[in-house]
Design a protein around this motif. Structure first.
Motif, short mmCIF file in Angstrom:
data_model
loop_
_atom_site.label_atom_id
_atom_site.label_comp_id
_atom_site.label_asym_id
_atom_site.label_seq_id
_atom_site.Cartn_x
_atom_site.Cartn_y
_atom_site.Cartn_z
N VAL B 122 13.87 59.40 18.37
CA VAL B 122 13.71 59.81 16.98
C VAL B 122 12.54 60.77 16.85
N GLY B 123 12.82 61.97 16.30
CA GLY B 123 11.76 62.97 16.14
C GLY B 123 11.21 63.00 14.73
N ILE B 124 12.07 62.74 13.77
CA ILE B 124 11.69 62.80 12.35
C ILE B 124 12.37 61.64 11.63
N ILE B 125 11.66 61.05 10.67
CA ILE B 125 12.26 60.03 9.80
C ILE B 125 12.59 60.71 8.47
N GLU B 126 13.84 60.59 8.07
CA GLU B 126 14.25 61.16 6.78
C GLU B 126 14.57 59.99 5.84
N VAL B 127 13.77 59.86 4.80
CA VAL B 127 13.91 58.71 3.90
C VAL B 127 14.78 59.11 2.71
N ASN B 128 15.93 58.48 2.63
CA ASN B 128 16.89 58.81 1.58
C ASN B 128 16.58 58.00 0.33
N ILE B 129 15.99 58.65 -0.67
CA ILE B 129 15.75 57.95 -1.94
C ILE B 129 16.70 58.50 -3.00
N SER B 130 17.87 58.93 -2.52
CA SER B 130 18.73 59.69 -3.44
C SER B 130 20.21 59.43 -3.29
N CYS B 131 20.62 58.34 -2.63
CA CYS B 131 22.07 58.11 -2.49
C CYS B 131 22.65 57.71 -3.83
N PRO B 132 23.64 58.46 -4.34
CA PRO B 132 24.19 58.14 -5.66
C PRO B 132 25.23 57.02 -5.63
N ASN B 133 25.56 56.53 -4.44
CA ASN B 133 26.73 55.66 -4.34
C ASN B 133 26.45 54.18 -4.14
N VAL B 134 25.20 53.78 -4.29
CA VAL B 134 24.92 52.35 -4.17
C VAL B 134 24.17 51.91 -5.42
N HIS B 135 24.41 50.68 -5.79
CA HIS B 135 23.80 50.17 -7.01
C HIS B 135 22.53 49.39 -6.67
N GLY B 136 21.53 49.51 -7.52
CA GLY B 136 20.31 48.72 -7.36
C GLY B 136 19.44 49.19 -6.21
N GLY B 137 19.55 50.44 -5.82
CA GLY B 137 18.69 50.95 -4.74
C GLY B 137 18.89 52.42 -4.60
N GLY B 138 18.47 52.94 -3.47
CA GLY B 138 18.72 54.35 -3.19
C GLY B 138 18.20 55.25 -4.27
N MET B 139 19.12 55.78 -5.09
CA MET B 139 18.75 56.81 -6.03
C MET B 139 17.71 56.34 -7.04
N ALA B 140 17.68 55.03 -7.33
CA ALA B 140 16.71 54.52 -8.29
C ALA B 140 15.29 54.94 -7.89
N PHE B 141 15.02 54.93 -6.57
CA PHE B 141 13.69 55.31 -6.09
C PHE B 141 13.45 56.82 -6.24
N GLY B 142 14.54 57.58 -6.22
CA GLY B 142 14.41 59.03 -6.23
C GLY B 142 14.41 59.64 -7.61
N THR B 143 14.52 58.82 -8.64
CA THR B 143 14.63 59.40 -9.98
C THR B 143 13.34 59.32 -10.77
N SER B 144 12.29 58.72 -10.22
CA SER B 144 10.99 58.78 -10.91
C SER B 144 9.90 59.13 -9.91
N PRO B 145 8.94 59.94 -10.33
CA PRO B 145 7.85 60.33 -9.41
C PRO B 145 7.09 59.11 -8.90
N ASP B 146 6.89 58.10 -9.74
CA ASP B 146 6.10 56.93 -9.32
C ASP B 146 6.77 56.15 -8.21
N SER B 147 8.07 55.85 -8.37
CA SER B 147 8.74 55.06 -7.35
C SER B 147 8.94 55.88 -6.07
#
Lengths: 241, 304
Positions: B122-147
């Protein structure tokens, strides 16, 4: 891979026979499919291979949506880009001497090459084909020309036996089953068959068709499986029905 | 002779072309079509702490110049990825790979990232805070600057390798989220994930996707992605991996002019398994035509 359309003509209401000339070296087994790129549409359309030889292949498809309707308007001489020989296909080496081949509607085409392969492997298959009504029947003569017993069922009784393909099966039918058709039909056949194994070809909406996108995953007794790559043919033992 | 190599957080990539997570599996299926070692790198299928079956089917729908997916992060879980997928990948891919990670809590992100950080492939870790297809996670973190900042900070504290945060376009102000990630210590940003969309079956009057909604990708989203990369490039100093509808060498160049240091290719791989190979072969041809000697030099060239 590029293919040239040799023929693209209706053989039943909404059902078309597409003859393509081109390299078929990727096709290894009956029950595999091709992914056709239809001009104007982003995703390819998976269509099962009805028959093939070294210079080309025959596909039979139903025009069910915008993509396949556009395909049905393409002309001989037009070219199509296709990924070929996708999926596992049927295995004709492990089925006993008297297998039962069961197809419903547009699930029937891949069973034609399968039946030929079974005969070539020295088996004596019996075929059951199910349609809704007489006018929707296709490929019947071609199957009969293979010299195998063919039973036809129609839901409205307008041809052959009235009812579903399961009505043409025996009670406690122990023959090895090869099946392809709509999901309710496959489930009914699987339930009625007394054979503990058998090969059932499934269908799903796909994106890639070669195992990359996880768009067509189903749950099986052996965990999640991709219909496009691990299937489309699954063993009865794997299915959760 | 043109120069295709680019530098990404100290890693030198032979070229900027990187298949995007979720569109390339673990690379195996593509290795049947071409030698994938020609790639700059690739981002493998999004990984979570536990295995996930994902959403029911249909998961896929056609869209004008693109597609919708609602796969829902199907993956075998990080332990299986480490015990099976990475060792197998070693046989056909010999460059540092990008590990894409999703989670449902900050702790889960941290744990999964830390486990993958310890893998030498592994050379780089890419943290997905933007998956639109799961509930209660993923994108929820990507929709506010604080989270977004909270996930970034926690992951950064737990790993040694460069961390890219993958941003969602489904927000009112992507720039504020990008800045928050940079301030929280992100080494880079990946953008954009898919745009939330839907299609309805005219025969059943119901959504085609079993999940109802899904993520739009493909050429349809390219201008949106270019615009967001352009805006974010202007606002942050950390490198960007640009993605969204990239299908050809010219799209790669356009994305780099907007500010991408490397370019991910997603949906195109699903339609043309050799898409990335063709892009890599075509890049020098297009560069010659356009008088570009080095790709590294054009990054951000669209900015005044």
């Amino acid at each position: 891979m590029q293919y040239q359309i040799v023929e693209n003509s209706p053989i039943a209401p909404g059902v078309f026979l597409l003859d393509l000339a081109g390299d078929t070296s990727a096709v290894k087994a009956p029950g595999q499919f091709a992914q056709l790129q239809i001009p104007g549409f982003y995703l390819r359309r998976p269509i099962s291979i009805c028959d093939w030889d070294e210079s080309g292949m025959t596909l039979i498809y139903k025009a069910v949506g915008q993509g396949t309707e556009a395909l049905s308007r393409m002309q001989p001489g037009d070219t199509l880009d296709a990924l070929n020989g996708l999926g596992n296909g049927y295995d004709v080496t492990r089925c006993g001497n008297h297998p039962l081949v069961i197809g419903g509607g547009v699930g029937i085409p891949p069973l034609y090459a399968l039946t030929k392969a079974l005969i070539a492997a020295g088996r004596e298959p019996a075929v059951i084909l199910g349609f809704n009504k007489a006018e929707e029947i296709f490929l019947l003569e071609e199957f009969e020309d293979l010299g195998v017993p063919v039973s036809v069922t129609t839901a409205d009784g307008s041809f052959g036996q009235k009812g579903f393909v399961t009505d043409a099966m025996k009670e406690k039918d122990e023959r090895y089953v090869f099946a392809c058709g709509p999901l309710p039909m496959l489930k009914a056949v699987c339930k009625k068959s007394a054979c503990p194994t058998g090969q059932y070809s499934l269908e799903e909406r796909m994106a890639c068709g070669f195992g990359a996108c996880m768009g067509c995953t189903i749950q099986t007794k052996n965990g999640p499986k991709r219909v496009c790559k691990d299937g489309p043919v699954f063993r009865k033992e794997e299915l959760t029905w | 002779m043109v120069n295709l190599s680019v530098n990404l957080c100290g890693l030198t990539l032979d070229n900027p072309v990187i298949p995007a997570s979720g569109c390339f599996g673990y690379g195996k299926e593509f290795a049947e079509y071409y030698d994938i070692n020609i790639l700059g790198s690739f981002s493998f299928k999004g990984t979570t702490r536990q295995q996930r079956f994902g959403n029911p089917t249909p998961r896929i729908a056609e869209a004008p110049a693109g597609m919708l997916n609602a796969v829902g992060l199907q993956n075998p879980g990080v332990e299986h990825v480490i015990s099976h997928e990475l060792p197998e990948m070693k046989r056909y891919f010999h460059k540092p790979v990008i590990a894409n990670v999703s989670g449902f809590s900050v702790d889960e992100y941290v744990e999964t990232c830390a486990m993958l950080d310890a893998e030498e492939q592994v050379g780089i870790i890419e943290v997905n805070i933007s998956c639109p297809n799961v509930h209660g996670g993923g994108m929820a973190f990507g929709t506010s600057p604080d989270s977004a900042a909270a996930v970034t900070k926690a992951v950064k504290a737990a790993v040694k390798k460069p961390v890219f945060i993958k941003l969602s376009p489904n927000v009112t102000d992507i720039v504020s989220i990008a800045r928050a990630c940079e301030e929280a210590g992100a080494d880079g940003l990946s953008l954009i994930n898919t745009l939330l969309g839907m299609r309805v079956d005219l025969k059943t009057h119901k959504p085609i996707l079993a999940n109802g909604m899904g993520g739009l990708s493909g050429p349809a989203v390219l201008p949106v992605a270019l615009r967001m990369v352009y805006q974010v490039y202007k606002a942050v100093k950390i490198p960007l991996m640009g993605m969204g509808g990239v299908s050809c060498a010219r799209d790669v160049i356009e994305m780099m002019l907007c500010g991408a240091a490397a370019v991910q290719v997603g949906a195109a791989n699903l339609v043309h398994p050799c898409a990335c190979k063709e892009i890599i072969e075509q890049l020098p041809v297009e560069m010659e035509k356009l008088g570009i000697r080095s790709l590294q030099e054009i990054i951000g060239g669209a900015h005044a």
